[in-house]
Write an enzyme that holds these catalytic residues in place. Structure first.
Site, short mmCIF file in Angstrom:
data_model
loop_
_atom_site.label_atom_id
_atom_site.label_comp_id
_atom_site.label_asym_id
_atom_site.label_seq_id
_atom_site.Cartn_x
_atom_site.Cartn_y
_atom_site.Cartn_z
N ARG A 48 -21.55 14.29 32.40
CA ARG A 48 -20.58 15.13 31.68
C ARG A 48 -19.24 14.41 31.68
O ARG A 48 -18.74 14.04 32.74
CB ARG A 48 -20.43 16.50 32.35
CG ARG A 48 -19.88 17.57 31.38
CD ARG A 48 -19.52 18.87 32.09
NE ARG A 48 -18.41 18.66 32.97
CZ ARG A 48 -18.33 19.14 34.22
NH1 ARG A 48 -19.30 19.88 34.73
NH2 ARG A 48 -17.27 18.90 34.96
N GLU A 68 -12.23 12.82 33.60
CA GLU A 68 -13.12 12.05 34.46
C GLU A 68 -14.51 12.02 33.85
O GLU A 68 -14.82 12.77 32.91
CB GLU A 68 -13.20 12.66 35.88
CG GLU A 68 -13.85 14.02 35.91
CD GLU A 68 -14.44 14.39 37.28
OE1 GLU A 68 -14.59 13.51 38.15
OE2 GLU A 68 -14.76 15.57 37.46
N ASN A 70 -18.52 12.32 35.01
CA ASN A 70 -19.37 12.75 36.13
C ASN A 70 -20.77 12.17 36.00
O ASN A 70 -21.41 12.33 34.95
CB ASN A 70 -19.48 14.28 36.13
CG ASN A 70 -18.12 14.95 36.30
OD1 ASN A 70 -17.58 15.00 37.40
ND2 ASN A 70 -17.55 15.45 35.21
N SER A 75 -22.41 20.01 36.32
CA SER A 75 -22.91 21.38 36.28
C SER A 75 -22.35 22.19 35.13
O SER A 75 -21.55 21.71 34.33
CB SER A 75 -22.59 22.06 37.61
OG SER A 75 -21.21 22.14 37.77
N LYS A 248 -14.18 7.64 41.02
CA LYS A 248 -12.89 7.65 40.32
C LYS A 248 -12.26 6.27 40.36
O LYS A 248 -11.56 5.87 39.42
CB LYS A 248 -12.00 8.72 40.94
CG LYS A 248 -12.63 10.11 40.76
CD LYS A 248 -11.67 11.22 40.91
CE LYS A 248 -12.22 12.53 40.37
NZ LYS A 248 -13.46 13.02 40.99
N LYS A 323 -6.00 10.92 43.13
CA LYS A 323 -7.40 11.34 43.35
C LYS A 323 -8.09 10.43 44.36
O LYS A 323 -8.02 9.21 44.24
CB LYS A 323 -8.18 11.27 42.03
CG LYS A 323 -7.61 12.11 40.91
CD LYS A 323 -8.51 12.06 39.68
CE LYS A 323 -7.91 12.85 38.54
NZ LYS A 323 -8.81 12.90 37.37
N GLU A 327 -15.87 14.43 44.60
CA GLU A 327 -16.23 15.26 43.46
C GLU A 327 -16.22 16.72 43.90
O GLU A 327 -16.29 17.00 45.09
CB GLU A 327 -17.65 14.94 42.96
CG GLU A 327 -17.90 13.49 42.63
CD GLU A 327 -17.04 12.99 41.49
OE1 GLU A 327 -16.71 13.79 40.60
OE2 GLU A 327 -16.65 11.82 41.52
N GLY A 328 -16.17 17.62 42.93
CA GLY A 328 -16.40 19.03 43.24
C GLY A 328 -15.15 19.87 43.37
O GLY A 328 -15.22 21.05 43.67
N ARG A 413 -14.02 25.08 29.94
CA ARG A 413 -13.47 25.86 31.05
C ARG A 413 -12.00 26.12 30.74
O ARG A 413 -11.31 25.21 30.28
CB ARG A 413 -13.56 25.07 32.36
CG ARG A 413 -14.98 24.87 32.83
CD ARG A 413 -15.03 23.92 34.01
NE ARG A 413 -14.68 22.57 33.63
CZ ARG A 413 -14.57 21.56 34.48
NH1 ARG A 413 -14.77 21.75 35.76
NH2 ARG A 413 -14.26 20.35 34.06
#
Ligand code: ADP
Ligand code: MG
Length: 439
Positions: A48, A68, A70, A75, A248, A323, A327-328, A413
């Protein structure tokens, strides 16, 4: 997947793995896999790529900038499809009371992400070649993303006739075995028996919805379980190598002069057409400026000479995010928190951090953020920022080095404009969908 490049950027001798324990643990397992000369099967990536609209004003046109990329546990594909369906359903049932001339059915684009991601997993399963093998979902303890994951499981069963087993890394430490001759990965179900009476199942594809954060590996034994899974002939989604490639730090190093050009001007290596310089430029223009905190970088605009990455980050902190290799959600450091954070960051840990210029999302957009269970009163009217994610999958590697890939759908989102972070499960944003506006 360039090994020399990934060793240099993420490895423990020269790269991030030297100072970041988590990256180092993963990189060492990958190196051991290579040293063990285990034949590498195909790999699957469910990706993604995330974007925000950048509208800095001052005559610069608005454009999409990448947040970014992924490569592990990407998800919310299935839930994004649900929210798109919800918005289309509300249109059909109410026409949204005709509050806008743009409210037409064609402006609600379809989102078939679930079928698309499941197709990627099914292609991997097919490439493995044992129809009654199963796909393993590696999930977190007390998994909260289960409601996103189950849709993929149902789609795999209903459309492709493929069964899924779900286990945590902890369970797999007990239940996973590899036949030393065939390198077939077998899993014992927790209940001991499957519905057909057998006591173990062969795994075609290992799909990680865990393993992207250090808390998923409370002891070194958990990393060893990851290694065990990957030393089998099952297709990994993702392999440790592909997970590292999504770091990253890798995304920052790709922005350095010449690096992207090195990889893409030689696209013939992957059987693709060479990129023209205009295409390379277009791709580069979707990136914000990034640099490593440990690097010597050109000074801030107008300043003469060189300034270290940390010094530049201090100067520009108001327009930056820092950063780490995580992740997450919930790991980044934003704007005014940056100077104090830099004061406390040990020099040797600088290498694990990148600085990224903030994307200036458009101002003045209002919406309602609705929280489950809180009724009409729970709908918060606020100024918002929306983040677009584009999903795709790629099946590649193995003996014939073919690449199969497809773009499959999207996620939106939306968050309050004052929230720095973006995650839905992390509690910062809500699910949304795309609505097209005629020019
Ligand atoms: P994570 O791996 O934690 O998801 P991200 O790089 O996606 O890390 O950062 C988390 C969130 O922070 C993003 O979803 C986005 O909302 C915000 N963010 C990250 N980078 C930027 C940036 N350069 N400009 C503006 N917002 C950003
Ligand atoms: Mg993110």
């Amino acid at each position: 997947m360039d090994e020399e490049f990934l060793d240099r950027v993420m490895g423990e001798v020269e790269g991030v793995g030297k100072v970041d324990e988590f990256t180092g643990q993963l990189w060492r397992r990958w190196r051991n896999l290579r040293n063990g000369n285990v034949p590498r099967p195909m790999q699957l990536g469910l990706f993604r790529s995330d974007y925000l609209v950048h509208a800095p004003g001052g005559g610069e046109p608005a454009s999409l900038k990448q947040v970014e990329f992924n490569t592990i546990s990407s998800s919310f594909g299935a839930l994004s499809e649900c929210s798109a369906s919800l918005h289309r359903y509300l249109y059909k049932s109410t026409q949204y009371y005709a509050v806008s001339p743009h409210l037409k059915e064609v402006n609600f684009p379809v989102n078939n992400t679930t079928a698309g991601l499941a197709e990627g997993l099914a292609e991997a399963h097919k490439a493995y070649g044992v129809p009654n093998a199963r796909i393993l979902f590696v999930v977190q303890e007390g998994e909260r993303n289960v409601f996103d994951q189950r849709w993929l499981e149902y789609e795999l069963l209903e459309k492709h006739g493929i069964h899924v087993v779900r286990q945590t890394l902890h369970q797999l430490g007990e239940s996973a075995t590899i036949d030393p001759l065939t390198r077939i990965l077998q899993i014992m179900p927790p209940s001991g028996l499957l519905s057909d009476g057998s006591t173990s199942v062969e795994i075609s594809t290992v799909y990680f919805r865990a393993g992207y954060t250090p808390t998923d590996y409370p002891t070194p034994a958990y990393y060893d379980t990851r290694y065990l899974l990957e030393s089998s002939r099952a297709i990994q989604c993702p392999s440790i190598q592909l997970q590292l490639a999504g770091g990253k730090k890798v995304q920052q190093v790709l922005t350095s002069p010449g690096v992207l050009e090195h990889f893409l001007s030689d696209a013939a290596r992957w059987g693709a057409d060479a990129f023209t310089s205009a295409e390379l430029q277009e791709l580069r223009s979707s990136w914000m400026e990034m640099w490593g905190l440990d690097e010597d970088v050109p000074g801030a605009a107008g300043a003469a000479g060189e300034c270290s990455g940390v010094c530049k980050a201090r100067e520009r902190s108001a327009k930056l995010v820092l950063k780490p290799q995580r992740e997450g959600g919930g790991n980044n450091v934003y704007k005014e928190a940056i100077p104090t954070f830099l004061d406390s960051l040990p020099v040797k840990e600088r290498e694990a951090w990148i600085a990224m210029e903030l994307i200036a999302a458009p101002q003045g957009l209002g919406n309602y953020l609705v929280r489950a269970g809180s009724g009409t009163e729970g709908a918060v009217k606020t100024e918002v920022i929306s983040e677009l994610g584009i999903f795709g999958w790629a099946l590649f590697g193995g003996p014939d080095k073919q690449v199969k890939e497809k773009e499959v759908g999207w996620l939106v989102r939306t968050k309050g404009k004052d929230s720095n972070e973006g995650g839905v499960a992390a509690g910062f944003s809500v699910l949304d969908s795309v609505f097209l506006v005629d020019d």
